[in-house]
Design a protein around this motif. Structure first.
Motif, PDB file in Angstrom:
ATOM      1  N   ARG A  86     -47.185  26.278-146.196  1.00  0.00           N
ATOM      2  CA  ARG A  86     -48.314  26.131-145.292  1.00  0.00           C
ATOM      3  C   ARG A  86     -49.440  27.028-145.795  1.00  0.00           C
ATOM      4  O   ARG A  86     -49.393  28.251-145.623  1.00  0.00           O
ATOM      5  N   CYS A 138     -43.220  27.938-139.465  1.00  0.00           N
ATOM      6  CA  CYS A 138     -44.598  27.758-138.995  1.00  0.00           C
ATOM      7  C   CYS A 138     -44.561  27.567-137.483  1.00  0.00           C
ATOM      8  O   CYS A 138     -43.710  26.838-136.971  1.00  0.00           O
ATOM      9  N   SER A 139     -45.497  28.221-136.788  1.00  0.00           N
ATOM     10  CA  SER A 139     -45.510  28.090-135.320  1.00  0.00           C
ATOM     11  C   SER A 139     -45.868  26.670-134.879  1.00  0.00           C
ATOM     12  O   SER A 139     -45.666  26.313-133.731  1.00  0.00           O
ATOM     13  N   THR A 244     -47.256  32.650-139.472  1.00  0.00           N
ATOM     14  CA  THR A 244     -48.682  32.979-139.563  1.00  0.00           C
ATOM     15  C   THR A 244     -49.007  34.445-139.842  1.00  0.00           C
ATOM     16  O   THR A 244     -49.993  34.749-140.505  1.00  0.00           O
ATOM     17  N   TYR A 269     -53.840  29.773-133.693  1.00  0.00           N
ATOM     18  CA  TYR A 269     -52.524  30.428-133.599  1.00  0.00           C
ATOM     19  C   TYR A 269     -52.298  31.176-132.291  1.00  0.00           C
ATOM     20  O   TYR A 269     -51.766  32.283-132.282  1.00  0.00           O
TER      21      TYR A 269
HETATM   22 MO   LIG Z   1     -48.088  28.322-139.793  1.00  0.00          MO
END
Ligand SMILES: [Mo]
Ligand SMILES: Nc1nc2c(c(=O)[nH]1)N[C@H]1C(S)=C(S)[C@@H](COP(=O)(O)O)O[C@H]1N2
Length: 418
Positions: A86, A138-139, A244, A269
């Protein structure tokens, strides 16, 4: 579409055209070989050298690609070939899983500490090294499950992997330099390198939530130098947090009194919460907008509890009668995962799975649930709970949020027993 997304969309489009032109030329040269190559999207190995072509490319510029449950189920530690990528911002020339050899690379350490200093990667590699295995996710992973679908990359389940990092604990580094934290230091604010004209990437994480004791400047991954695309030569790794905060190509790290007010910190985010840190998401009306600000939302800090079914795979046929349902579970590492319950009858009854082991508190807990199943069609569900009583919602949409972060709804997998 916000400005940044628009820009990256245009870049992706330009990249796609350049690619089509190139493949069309190559295709013409070999008489097209009847492959219709001009219609194909670039594969993961064409976008990042060394990646498994089975990874799914969500964007080629910036690079975004996800792994698959099938691949994740084949390895205990996710290999660099199978790990998702990402990038919000690409650094030119680093789309490879080879190491990023840059002698003299400097990280500036400063802010609210007794004496700011600079350290090179060579110096870092001479300090005591620590290993930690952690889940990198990844969130936005699972975003495609939210209804209505939020904007952003439509991750299914492959924006996750488990890797072993090796590097210098931040704590060890400050001790080695005999540097003390100022009492007003609350956050770590990090900047990625802007070499090659890359746009800045700045993120903050609270020292308290980040489990400061395990935060490290990582130089290695899975027993090798850190791959260029995964942040080599040096990356901040905060085990137990969403991806992140784990800033790749680290150039600067400062101890600060407050969070960065940069775009990557707010509005991006974040999830709606009542004031407080590491608080649950505030339910919002699916489809509604939210006025993200520092005081009505929180960043994607600690990874929330989750579990994935890795076998059987959706749509597969397995031989009865004994079927082993297998998968992984994890959380932020603040408390052990205590149980994984499995249902094969739509949630009417649940049975505890056997937890076979885990790779430390930040890693995956591997679980197996043997089931005696007659031929027929089944839907299996799995739900993890930790010793703090934190568990997964049966309907993940209860945490619907405008940007589609932190999905942890119970997974449902349909398969056939023959
Ligand atoms: Mo991410
Ligand atoms: N410098 C930099 N670091 C970054 C990012 C980025 O765009 N630039 N993306 C972050 C996000 S959102 C995630 S999910 C992880 C992904 O890590 P990976 O690409 O190594 O899998 O990196 C994080 N660190």
């Amino acid at each position: 579409m916000d400005e940044q997304k628009k820009v990256s969309f245009e870049q992706a489009e330009m990249n796609r055209r350049a690619f089509l032109k190139k493949t069309a030329a190559a295709g013409a040269a070999v008489g097209m070989m009847g492959l219709g190559m001009a219609q194909q999207q670039p594969t993961a190995d064409q976008v990042v050298r060394g990646k498994n072509p089975k990874l799914v490319v969500l964007s080629s510029r910036p690079v975004v690609m996800e792994s698959t449950l099938e691949l994740l189920g084949t390895e205990r530690i996710t290999s660099k070939a199978n790990l998702f990528v990402r990038n919000n911002i690409d650094l030119p020339g680093l789309n490879t899983t080879e190491p990023n050899v840059q002698p003299g690379w400097v990280v500036e350490i400063g802010g609210l500490i007794s004496a700011p200093f600079r350290i090179t990667v060579e110096e870092l590699s001479r300090l005591p090294q620590t290993e930690v295995t952690s889940v990198l996710q990844c969130s936005g992973n699972g975003r495609a499950n939210f209804n209505p679908r939020p904007s952003g990359n439509p991750w299914t389940y492959g924006g996750v992997g488990q890797v072993t990092w090796r590097g210098v604990l931040l704590k060890t580094l400050l001790e080695a330099k005999e540097v003390k934290l100022n009492e007003n230091a609350r956050f770590i604010t990090m900047n990625a390198s802007t070499q090659g004209g890359a746009q800045p990437y700045e993120k903050s994480f609270p020292i308290s939530v980040l489990d400061y004791n395990s935060a490290m400047l990582a130089l290695g991954m899975n027993g090798e130098p850190l791959p260029a695309v995964h942040g080599g030569p040096v990356r901040l790794v905060a085990a137990g947090t969403f991806g992140t905060a784990n800033v790749k190509w680290l150039a600067k790290l400062e101890f600060t009194a407050s969070e960065s007010s940069g775009n990557e910190q707010v509005p991006r985010y974040r999830v709606p919460v009542l004031p407080g840190w590491n608080t649950p998401i505030l339910p919002t009306q699916p489809g509604s907008r939210y006025p993200y600000a520092l005081n009505n939302s929180r960043s994607n800090w600690g990874a929330n509890i989750n579990s994935f079914i890795l076998s059987p795979l959706a749509g597969s046929s397995v031989k009865g009668r004994l079927v082993e349902v297998r998968g992984v579970a994890w959380n932020d590492g603040l408390a052990p995962v205590e149980s994984v319950e499995v249902s094969v009858n739509g949630g009417t009854s649940w049975r505890k799975a056997i937890i076979e082991g885990n790779e430390g508190k930040f890693g995956w807990y591997r679980w197996v649930s043997p089931q005696l199943l007659a031929p027929g069609e089944y839907e299996v569900m799995a739900r993890a709970t930790d010793t703090l009583g934190r568990t997964q919602p049966l309907n993940g949409n209860v945490w619907w949020n405008e940007r589609g972060y932190e999905w942890n709804g119970v997974m449902r997998v349909k398969f056939k027993v023959t």
